[in-house]
Design a protein around this motif. Sequence first.
Motif, mmCIF file in Angstrom:
data_model
loop_
_atom_site.group_PDB
_atom_site.id
_atom_site.type_symbol
_atom_site.label_atom_id
_atom_site.label_comp_id
_atom_site.label_asym_id
_atom_site.label_seq_id
_atom_site.Cartn_x
_atom_site.Cartn_y
_atom_site.Cartn_z
ATOM 1 N N ASN A 126 -70.046 -56.669 -119.272
ATOM 2 C CA ASN A 126 -69.840 -55.763 -120.398
ATOM 3 C C ASN A 126 -70.637 -54.495 -120.126
ATOM 4 O OD1 ASN A 126 -69.420 -54.505 -122.825
ATOM 5 N ND2 ASN A 126 -70.307 -56.114 -124.081
ATOM 6 N N HIS A 127 -70.020 -53.552 -119.402
ATOM 7 C CA HIS A 127 -70.762 -52.389 -118.910
ATOM 8 C C HIS A 127 -71.404 -51.572 -120.025
ATOM 9 C CE1 HIS A 127 -66.649 -50.864 -119.719
ATOM 10 N NE2 HIS A 127 -67.301 -49.831 -120.187
ATOM 11 N N ALA A 128 -70.779 -51.517 -121.202
ATOM 12 C CA ALA A 128 -71.293 -50.681 -122.281
ATOM 13 C C ALA A 128 -72.586 -51.218 -122.878
ATOM 14 C CB ALA A 128 -70.245 -50.540 -123.382
ATOM 15 N N MET A 129 -72.856 -52.507 -122.693
ATOM 16 C CA MET A 129 -74.013 -53.132 -123.337
ATOM 17 C C MET A 129 -74.974 -53.756 -122.336
ATOM 18 S SD MET A 129 -72.034 -55.060 -126.461
ATOM 19 C CE MET A 129 -73.483 -56.034 -126.846
ATOM 20 N N SER A 130 -74.823 -53.474 -121.085
ATOM 21 C CA SER A 130 -75.591 -54.189 -120.073
ATOM 22 C C SER A 130 -76.680 -53.317 -119.457
ATOM 23 C CB SER A 130 -74.653 -54.689 -118.960
ATOM 24 O OG SER A 130 -75.395 -55.375 -117.967
ATOM 25 N N GLY A 131 -77.932 -53.750 -119.636
ATOM 26 C CA GLY A 131 -79.013 -53.199 -118.835
ATOM 27 C C GLY A 131 -79.010 -53.937 -117.508
ATOM 28 N N ASP A 132 -78.668 -53.252 -116.428
ATOM 29 C CA ASP A 132 -78.491 -53.925 -115.142
ATOM 30 C C ASP A 132 -78.931 -53.011 -114.014
ATOM 31 O OD1 ASP A 132 -76.301 -52.120 -115.005
ATOM 32 O OD2 ASP A 132 -74.909 -53.620 -115.796
ATOM 33 N N SER A 133 -78.386 -53.205 -112.824
ATOM 34 C CA SER A 133 -78.822 -52.423 -111.666
ATOM 35 C C SER A 133 -78.636 -50.928 -111.866
ATOM 36 C CB SER A 133 -78.066 -52.867 -110.413
ATOM 37 O OG SER A 133 -78.540 -54.098 -109.932
ATOM 38 N N ARG A 134 -77.753 -50.540 -112.768
ATOM 39 C CA ARG A 134 -77.566 -49.117 -113.014
ATOM 40 C C ARG A 134 -78.833 -48.477 -113.579
ATOM 41 N NH1 ARG A 134 -72.548 -49.299 -116.869
ATOM 42 N NH2 ARG A 134 -73.806 -51.048 -117.635
ATOM 43 N N VAL A 135 -79.687 -49.302 -114.201
ATOM 44 C CA VAL A 135 -80.934 -48.799 -114.776
ATOM 45 C C VAL A 135 -82.095 -49.033 -113.826
ATOM 46 C CG1 VAL A 135 -82.536 -48.978 -116.723
ATOM 47 C CG2 VAL A 135 -80.076 -49.230 -117.099
ATOM 48 N N TRP A 136 -82.286 -50.299 -113.396
ATOM 49 C CA TRP A 136 -83.508 -50.631 -112.671
ATOM 50 C C TRP A 136 -83.288 -50.914 -111.186
ATOM 51 C CZ3 TRP A 136 -81.472 -55.283 -111.839
ATOM 52 C CH2 TRP A 136 -80.864 -55.966 -112.895
ATOM 53 N N GLY A 137 -82.097 -50.673 -110.699
ATOM 54 C CA GLY A 137 -81.878 -50.774 -109.261
ATOM 55 C C GLY A 137 -81.482 -52.162 -108.802
ATOM 56 N N TYR A 138 -81.683 -52.414 -107.550
ATOM 57 C CA TYR A 138 -81.186 -53.619 -106.910
ATOM 58 C C TYR A 138 -82.144 -54.803 -107.113
ATOM 59 C CZ TYR A 138 -78.880 -49.705 -104.675
ATOM 60 O OH TYR A 138 -78.198 -48.536 -104.470
ATOM 61 N N VAL A 139 -81.594 -56.006 -107.035
ATOM 62 C CA VAL A 139 -82.391 -57.221 -107.194
ATOM 63 C C VAL A 139 -82.911 -57.663 -105.830
ATOM 64 C CG1 VAL A 139 -82.363 -59.634 -107.909
ATOM 65 C CG2 VAL A 139 -81.027 -57.945 -109.181
ATOM 66 N N PRO A 140 -84.229 -57.741 -105.646
ATOM 67 C CA PRO A 140 -84.769 -58.242 -104.373
ATOM 68 C C PRO A 140 -84.374 -59.696 -104.148
ATOM 69 C CG PRO A 140 -86.466 -57.127 -105.666
ATOM 70 C CD PRO A 140 -85.293 -57.312 -106.571
ATOM 71 N N GLU A 141 -84.155 -60.052 -102.906
ATOM 72 C CA GLU A 141 -83.730 -61.410 -102.574
ATOM 73 C C GLU A 141 -84.712 -62.453 -103.089
ATOM 74 O OE1 GLU A 141 -81.622 -62.382 -98.708
ATOM 75 O OE2 GLU A 141 -83.621 -63.226 -98.329
ATOM 76 N N ASP A 142 -86.008 -62.160 -103.026
ATOM 77 C CA ASP A 142 -87.015 -63.136 -103.463
ATOM 78 C C ASP A 142 -86.901 -63.455 -104.951
ATOM 79 O OD1 ASP A 142 -88.078 -63.481 -100.972
ATOM 80 O OD2 ASP A 142 -89.795 -62.155 -101.268
ATOM 81 N N ASN A 143 -86.334 -62.532 -105.737
ATOM 82 C CA ASN A 143 -86.255 -62.733 -107.185
ATOM 83 C C ASN A 143 -85.149 -63.698 -107.606
ATOM 84 O OD1 ASN A 143 -88.014 -60.463 -106.984
ATOM 85 N ND2 ASN A 143 -87.532 -59.925 -109.085
ATOM 86 N N ILE A 144 -84.225 -63.992 -106.717
ATOM 87 C CA ILE A 144 -83.066 -64.811 -107.081
ATOM 88 C C ILE A 144 -83.519 -66.239 -107.382
ATOM 89 C CG2 ILE A 144 -80.879 -65.738 -106.261
ATOM 90 C CD1 ILE A 144 -80.545 -63.170 -104.631
ATOM 91 N N GLN A 145 -83.102 -66.759 -108.535
ATOM 92 C CA GLN A 145 -83.583 -68.043 -109.021
ATOM 93 C C GLN A 145 -82.527 -69.148 -109.017
ATOM 94 O OE1 GLN A 145 -86.949 -68.738 -110.784
ATOM 95 N NE2 GLN A 145 -87.305 -67.220 -109.192
ATOM 96 N N GLY A 146 -81.266 -68.803 -109.272
ATOM 97 C CA GLY A 146 -80.244 -69.840 -109.357
ATOM 98 C C GLY A 146 -78.943 -69.292 -109.890
ATOM 99 N N ALA A 147 -78.137 -70.163 -110.480
ATOM 100 C CA ALA A 147 -76.815 -69.772 -110.989
ATOM 101 C C ALA A 147 -76.426 -70.682 -112.140
ATOM 102 C CB ALA A 147 -75.774 -69.852 -109.879
#
Length: 626
Positions: free
Chosen positions: A544-565
């Motif tokens: 939901n692009h209109a309501m999503s704080g995501d990479s457009r704000v804070w950039g890319y997710v470092p690989e180490d931060n990935i937790q699961g699915a």
Amino acid sequence: MKHFRVNKARQLLQSLVDWYQKNKKTLPESRRETLAQDLKSLDTAILEKDRPKIDEVASRLDEFQNVHVKKPAWKYILELVGALIFALFIATIVRQVWFEFHEIPTGSMRPTYKEQDKLIVSKTAYGINVPFSTAHFQFDPSLITRTGVFTFSADNIPMYDSDGSYFGIFPYKKRLIKRVMGLPGDTLYFYGGKVYGIDRNGIKINEYHDAPWMQGLEYIPFITFLGELAPSGQNTVVVKQMNTVLGKISFTLGKPAQGQVYVDGKFLPDDPAAAEKPHDKITTYSDFWGIGNYAMVQLLTKDQVASNGDVDVNSLKDAEAYLEVRHNPSLSYPSPYVASTPFGMGVVIPGYRSYIPLKSRHLNALMDTLYTARFVVEGGKVRRYDAEGRSSHAAEVTLEGIEDGTYEFYHGKAYQIAWGGVTTELPPEHPLYDRSLKNIQNLFNYGIDFSSLQTPRGKNQYSFPHRYAYFRDGDFYIMGGVIMQKNDTVLKKFIADEKVREEASKPNAPYIAFLDRGPPANDEIIKKFGLHIPEKHYLALGDNHAMSGDSRVWGYVPEDNIQGAPSYLMWPAGSRYGWAKNEPDRPWITIPNLIVWSLAALAIGTLSIWTYKKRRGSQLPSDFDI
């Protein structure tokens, strides 16, 4: 005589055996012998399942314990604290390494996941996490697939409001859920609500268009024209999108702002006039990533447009309303400016401004595609729903005739939200479906933030609704739906007027028409104008692009931060209930799954065997004596 369950009798026996072993030397001989015999008798009765004998002996021992065995209060407290610490430790290890329960707090992933959805998240989807850390014992990046949904930690990400609490007690960084829209080495370009890309080897990425779960989703490369700002010396600000520097603006009193774009490690003058014709390198802000293919829009009445002085509204008497279109932002022209906002002085990148007259069919199309944030009505006043109870700027709008409650729109259908996020579609006669211009304008302009900041304020409006428009194959889209087809007479006239306006602006002040410039014609365009994903980082976007704080704000997710699915949707019941949908299938037989599940099975099996033997065998130690 009391009645004792076997487990209760066994617990009593274990407790008194431990006490007897520690205190038998201090007991009188007769009491010691009697107690020892009762302990042996109860142990035998439990082994033989002699219920009358169990009740008889356990009653005597229970009375003895109440009279002679009294633990000091501090021992009870110490045992309780120890049990809590052990339980918390096990729960933490399970949550960080194996699986955890997750509740969706916002609408950033709608329609895939909605507010108050409750999920089971697998922590072994991609590797084995190090507890209390953003690192992995083992990690397999090949398990991460484009367009899949993943969870990650907000640690070391420049994110607003990233702090949370663990079990409501211990501080920790929040876990977020987004869709993987770019892998390391990918280059991406945005057009028509879709993503076009090539991978590190220059091979075209087809998942964005071919995957069935991607058909109803759209993606926009920015949230606002302004992006994020960072001060850079006196009277200069750096402009960022995706937490990546794209340019800077310098302000000098009495002079127009001076803008520069950041290309290949250098700041160069922002030249919006270059966008009037095809070019092969980035020369202006809207060149980046296809930003120029998108506009921000709001719905205005004739009077509001007339007050801006840009359009002779009398020339189009059959127009019901106007769509104000802000497009092709640049850092030099139209000149950015500083405006007063409720938060203090702020920078505004206005973009070019156009107007499209709307007729009844267009307003109906807006209602048929309308989506909003989840919102709460109280006494006719409206505010955006927030699961975390954060305050917001209440919208200067009322919805008359709407009962108090929580509501939302999606794809033109209105829903009421009950306890636990359960939704019920409202009947067509519900007043939320009112197709008066006032109601449509309120729901469209305020429908994402429900904030007074989005109130139309004329030419110098500093905050724009999070509504976006774009062309795709000649049709004009808003909210993921076609508002005007390519053969619509109003759209055709708008395009013709835009071309005339662009041509007439030469050679004085440049005007860039908002037109359908088409998808990238070849991979070279993607390479030169696209977004490049760095190594060991991932692009995370909300559905939901209109309501999503995501990479457009804070950039890319470092690989180490990935937790699961996400693995399983537990609540609410309905068509979305069950195993994770709307993303690629993930293999279950993987190294991290096999390791963690095997260790869990070993631990559970060992505990079960120990418990079984404990219950089936004697409770007395081998060296038990009088």
